[in-house]
Design a protein around this motif. Structure first.
Motif, PDB file in Angstrom:
ATOM      1  N   SER A  68       0.913  -1.334   0.052  1.00  0.00           N
ATOM      2  CA  SER A  68      -0.026   0.009  -0.057  1.00  0.00           C
ATOM      3  C   SER A  68       0.900   1.376  -0.025  1.00  0.00           C
ATOM      4  CB  SER A  68      -0.815  -0.068   1.234  1.00  0.00           C
ATOM      5  OG  SER A  68      -0.164   0.292   2.522  1.00  0.00           O
ATOM      6  N   ASP A  69       0.132   2.269  -0.229  1.00  0.00           N
ATOM      7  CA  ASP A  69       1.078   3.775  -0.162  1.00  0.00           C
ATOM      8  C   ASP A  69       1.504   3.939   1.182  1.00  0.00           C
ATOM      9  OD1 ASP A  69       0.151   4.023  -2.700  1.00  0.00           O
ATOM     10  OD2 ASP A  69      -1.480   5.544  -2.403  1.00  0.00           O
ATOM     11  N   LYS A  70       0.878   3.549   2.121  1.00  0.00           N
ATOM     12  CA  LYS A  70       1.406   3.679   3.381  1.00  0.00           C
ATOM     13  C   LYS A  70       2.706   2.715   3.671  1.00  0.00           C
ATOM     14  CE  LYS A  70      -0.001   3.919   8.368  1.00  0.00           C
ATOM     15  NZ  LYS A  70      -1.291   3.599   9.206  1.00  0.00           N
ATOM     16  N   GLU A  71       2.651   1.388   3.184  1.00  0.00           N
ATOM     17  CA  GLU A  71       3.837   0.721   3.589  1.00  0.00           C
ATOM     18  C   GLU A  71       5.016   0.939   2.930  1.00  0.00           C
ATOM     19  OE1 GLU A  71       1.353  -3.760   4.409  1.00  0.00           O
ATOM     20  OE2 GLU A  71       1.422  -2.750   2.121  1.00  0.00           O
ATOM     21  N   ARG A  72       4.556   1.681   1.533  1.00  0.00           N
ATOM     22  CA  ARG A  72       6.042   1.930   0.807  1.00  0.00           C
ATOM     23  C   ARG A  72       6.440   3.101   1.320  1.00  0.00           C
ATOM     24  NH1 ARG A  72       2.848   0.204  -4.080  1.00  0.00           N
ATOM     25  NH2 ARG A  72       1.802   2.248  -4.276  1.00  0.00           N
ATOM     26  N   ALA A  73       5.678   4.206   1.810  1.00  0.00           N
ATOM     27  CA  ALA A  73       6.092   5.152   2.545  1.00  0.00           C
ATOM     28  C   ALA A  73       7.097   4.780   3.866  1.00  0.00           C
ATOM     29  CB  ALA A  73       5.089   6.174   3.065  1.00  0.00           C
ATOM     30  N   LEU A  74       6.534   3.654   4.425  1.00  0.00           N
ATOM     31  CA  LEU A  74       7.213   3.318   5.883  1.00  0.00           C
ATOM     32  C   LEU A  74       8.551   2.989   5.347  1.00  0.00           C
ATOM     33  CD1 LEU A  74       7.400   2.966   8.878  1.00  0.00           C
ATOM     34  CD2 LEU A  74       6.061   0.900   8.456  1.00  0.00           C
ATOM     35  N   LEU A  75       8.594   2.035   4.234  1.00  0.00           N
ATOM     36  CA  LEU A  75       9.798   1.335   3.657  1.00  0.00           C
ATOM     37  C   LEU A  75      10.744   2.496   3.243  1.00  0.00           C
ATOM     38  CD1 LEU A  75      11.564  -1.016   3.047  1.00  0.00           C
ATOM     39  CD2 LEU A  75      10.125  -1.293   0.856  1.00  0.00           C
ATOM     40  N   VAL A  76      10.482   3.321   2.553  1.00  0.00           N
ATOM     41  CA  VAL A  76      11.114   4.589   2.087  1.00  0.00           C
ATOM     42  C   VAL A  76      11.915   5.293   3.347  1.00  0.00           C
ATOM     43  CG1 VAL A  76      11.244   6.870   0.983  1.00  0.00           C
ATOM     44  CG2 VAL A  76      10.128   5.087   0.025  1.00  0.00           C
ATOM     45  N   LYS A  77      11.134   5.518   4.380  1.00  0.00           N
ATOM     46  CA  LYS A  77      11.454   6.247   5.680  1.00  0.00           C
ATOM     47  C   LYS A  77      12.664   5.240   6.187  1.00  0.00           C
ATOM     48  CE  LYS A  77      10.084   8.332   9.886  1.00  0.00           C
ATOM     49  NZ  LYS A  77       8.836   8.793  10.744  1.00  0.00           N
ATOM     50  N   LYS A  78      12.307   4.013   6.395  1.00  0.00           N
ATOM     51  CA  LYS A  78      13.283   3.295   7.069  1.00  0.00           C
ATOM     52  C   LYS A  78      14.655   3.005   6.304  1.00  0.00           C
ATOM     53  CE  LYS A  78      10.244  -0.029   9.393  1.00  0.00           C
ATOM     54  NZ  LYS A  78       9.569  -1.471   9.484  1.00  0.00           N
ATOM     55  N   ASN A  79      14.389   2.940   4.717  1.00  0.00           N
ATOM     56  CA  ASN A  79      15.610   3.137   4.060  1.00  0.00           C
ATOM     57  C   ASN A  79      16.567   4.199   4.065  1.00  0.00           C
ATOM     58  OD1 ASN A  79      16.500   3.531   0.705  1.00  0.00           O
ATOM     59  ND2 ASN A  79      17.064   1.627   1.655  1.00  0.00           N
ATOM     60  N   PHE A  80      16.022   5.334   4.235  1.00  0.00           N
ATOM     61  CA  PHE A  80      16.807   6.629   4.347  1.00  0.00           C
ATOM     62  C   PHE A  80      17.602   6.501   5.639  1.00  0.00           C
ATOM     63  CE2 PHE A  80      15.003   8.172   0.609  1.00  0.00           C
ATOM     64  CZ  PHE A  80      15.985   9.201   0.040  1.00  0.00           C
ATOM     65  N   ALA A  81      16.699   6.094   6.933  1.00  0.00           N
ATOM     66  CA  ALA A  81      17.396   5.816   8.211  1.00  0.00           C
ATOM     67  C   ALA A  81      18.594   5.041   7.948  1.00  0.00           C
ATOM     68  CB  ALA A  81      16.617   5.293   9.097  1.00  0.00           C
ATOM     69  N   ALA A  82      18.470   3.803   7.114  1.00  0.00           N
ATOM     70  CA  ALA A  82      19.565   3.072   6.850  1.00  0.00           C
ATOM     71  C   ALA A  82      20.805   3.524   5.961  1.00  0.00           C
ATOM     72  CB  ALA A  82      19.085   1.750   6.216  1.00  0.00           C
ATOM     73  N   ILE A  83      20.405   4.421   5.133  1.00  0.00           N
ATOM     74  CA  ILE A  83      21.353   5.347   4.304  1.00  0.00           C
ATOM     75  C   ILE A  83      22.046   6.084   5.419  1.00  0.00           C
ATOM     76  CG2 ILE A  83      21.646   7.152   2.630  1.00  0.00           C
ATOM     77  CD1 ILE A  83      21.309   4.472   1.219  1.00  0.00           C
ATOM     78  N   GLY A  84      21.567   6.697   6.136  1.00  0.00           N
ATOM     79  CA  GLY A  84      22.222   7.557   6.973  1.00  0.00           C
ATOM     80  C   GLY A  84      23.217   6.914   8.073  1.00  0.00           C
ATOM     81  N   VAL A  85      22.863   5.768   8.399  1.00  0.00           N
ATOM     82  CA  VAL A  85      23.701   4.875   9.238  1.00  0.00           C
ATOM     83  C   VAL A  85      24.964   4.515   8.234  1.00  0.00           C
ATOM     84  CG1 VAL A  85      23.926   2.834  10.496  1.00  0.00           C
ATOM     85  CG2 VAL A  85      21.864   3.922  10.694  1.00  0.00           C
ATOM     86  N   GLY A  86      24.771   4.119   7.176  1.00  0.00           N
ATOM     87  CA  GLY A  86      25.731   3.761   6.177  1.00  0.00           C
ATOM     88  C   GLY A  86      26.960   4.787   6.131  1.00  0.00           C
ATOM     89  N   LEU A  87      26.110   6.154   5.878  1.00  0.00           N
ATOM     90  CA  LEU A  87      27.352   7.128   5.760  1.00  0.00           C
ATOM     91  C   LEU A  87      28.066   7.284   7.113  1.00  0.00           C
ATOM     92  CD1 LEU A  87      24.923   9.977   4.380  1.00  0.00           C
ATOM     93  CD2 LEU A  87      26.669   8.817   3.184  1.00  0.00           C
ATOM     94  N   ILE A  88      27.648   6.808   8.449  1.00  0.00           N
ATOM     95  CA  ILE A  88      28.437   7.033   9.334  1.00  0.00           C
ATOM     96  C   ILE A  88      29.520   5.759   9.429  1.00  0.00           C
ATOM     97  CG2 ILE A  88      28.445   6.926  11.981  1.00  0.00           C
ATOM     98  CD1 ILE A  88      27.358   9.649  10.734  1.00  0.00           C
ATOM     99  N   GLU A  89      28.821   4.658   8.917  1.00  0.00           N
ATOM    100  CA  GLU A  89      29.484   3.401   8.920  1.00  0.00           C
ATOM    101  C   GLU A  89      30.973   3.692   8.128  1.00  0.00           C
ATOM    102  OE1 GLU A  89      26.193  -0.128   9.842  1.00  0.00           O
ATOM    103  OE2 GLU A  89      26.674   0.873   7.893  1.00  0.00           O
ATOM    104  N   ALA A  90      30.736   4.106   6.963  1.00  0.00           N
ATOM    105  CA  ALA A  90      31.831   4.524   6.136  1.00  0.00           C
ATOM    106  C   ALA A  90      32.933   5.047   6.737  1.00  0.00           C
ATOM    107  CB  ALA A  90      31.268   5.340   4.909  1.00  0.00           C
ATOM    108  N   GLY A  91      32.479   5.940   7.677  1.00  0.00           N
ATOM    109  CA  GLY A  91      33.832   6.833   8.478  1.00  0.00           C
ATOM    110  C   GLY A  91      34.248   5.910   9.544  1.00  0.00           C
TER     111      GLY A  91
END
Length: 302
Positions: A68-91
């Motif tokens: 659903s649109d709501k489920e996809r929006a939640l997945l997008v939000k979780k994905n960007f949180a994971a991307i942010g962690v990935g940036l810190i993990e790079a350092g």
């Protein structure tokens, strides 16, 4: 001072140097704090209507049409949180000592790699682009020597980061066009990490299903295996959800590879990548235009 250093010292790179300095300071904090900062950073980026967000939303809608649109929006939000962690993990991967990292991961399925190495023909570790890729490369490099296929970057700053921070003694970096160097590594029974989920355009690809979508899929793995008889071992890796750390999974080598056609081979390789992504889709790098190249006559997605 050479030309590249002069370019890197120019004012247009000052914001990037400031960002790298802040990243270095964050890596001095406790691990738990770093993860939380990364999540907050990613969620903040997700609030803005950037091109990356548009690409992410498009990819997730294409690959998960039943959500659903709501489920996809939640997945997008979780994905960007994971991307942010990935940036810190790079350092963390670039600057932290082994003693700070060696207790954070576990490797599953080593018996598959040992069996493949026993053939003496080398191994292609077939993996996707997950958000913790930089960290996993560092963790594996602490324990095993392997090589990585990469595409040299024309931008001076990215090239500098690769040369100065990413290269480790236990990891050999091989440019994608240096096939002879790659074959030498395989002939020496070495493991090659190959991130297969990239769009290489029509000339170097065939169209094969990926999440049910006709996707330009590289033929390089088939050609390399035909020349080397190397084993293709799928690898997946995830950041743990309920505790701090990482799990690396090695699967049994793909049997009877290559097959009867490039399309068949690409279909099997895509299936291995897709299985890994479906385990934790929120940790995949959806910000890449994976479906950019389309079959003749099909409209663009982006």
């Amino acid at each position: 001072m050479n030309k590249r250093l002069l370019e890197l010292a120019s004012p247009r790179y000052w914001p990037a140097w400031l960002g790298l300095s802040l990243l270095w300071l964050i890596t001095r904090l406790p691990y738990q704090w770093q993860i939380r900062i990364g999540e907050s950073l990613g969620k903040a980026i997700c609030l803005f209507p950037t091109q990356f967000k548009h690409i992410t939303e498009t990819n997730i809608k294409l690959c998960y049409p039943d959500l659903s649109d709501k489920e996809r929006a939640l997945l997008v939000k979780k994905n960007f949180a994971a991307i942010g962690v990935g940036l810190i993990e790079a350092g963390m991967a670039w600057w932290l000592p082994d003693s700070k990292l060696n207790c954070l991961y576990k490797v599953h399925g080593l018996e598959h790699v040992e069996k493949a190495f026993a053939r003496g023909k080398g191994i292609i570790l077939l993996g996707p682009h997950f958000t913790c890729l930089e960290m996993i490369g560092r963790l594996l490099g602490m324990q095993y020597a392997f090589a990585v296929m990469y595409r040299p970057h024309k931008k001076a700053l990215i090239s500098f980061i690769h040369e100065r921070f990413r290269k480790k003694n236990s990891v050999q970096y091989i440019a994608r066009h240096r096939i002879r160097e790659l074959l030498r590594a395989l002939n020496n029974n070495k493991a090659i990490w190959y991130a297969y989920d990239v769009d290489g355009g029509k000339k170097r690809s065939v169209f094969a299903p990926f999440f049910g979508i006709k996707t330009a899929s590289l033929t390089a793995v088939t050609r390399i295996v035909k020349m080397s008889d190397a084993s293709v071992v799928p690898i997946s890796f995830y950041r743990r959800d309920n505790e701090f750390g990482y799990d690396i999974f090695l699967s049994a080598p793909i049997e009877n590879f290559p097959g009867t056609s490039l399309e068949e081979d690409a279909t099997r390789l895509n299936a291995a990548i897709e299985r890994a992504i479906r385990n934790k889709p929120e940790q995949y790098v959806w910000q890449y235009k994976r479906f950019k190249t389309r079959p003749q006559g099909e409209p663009r997605f982006y």
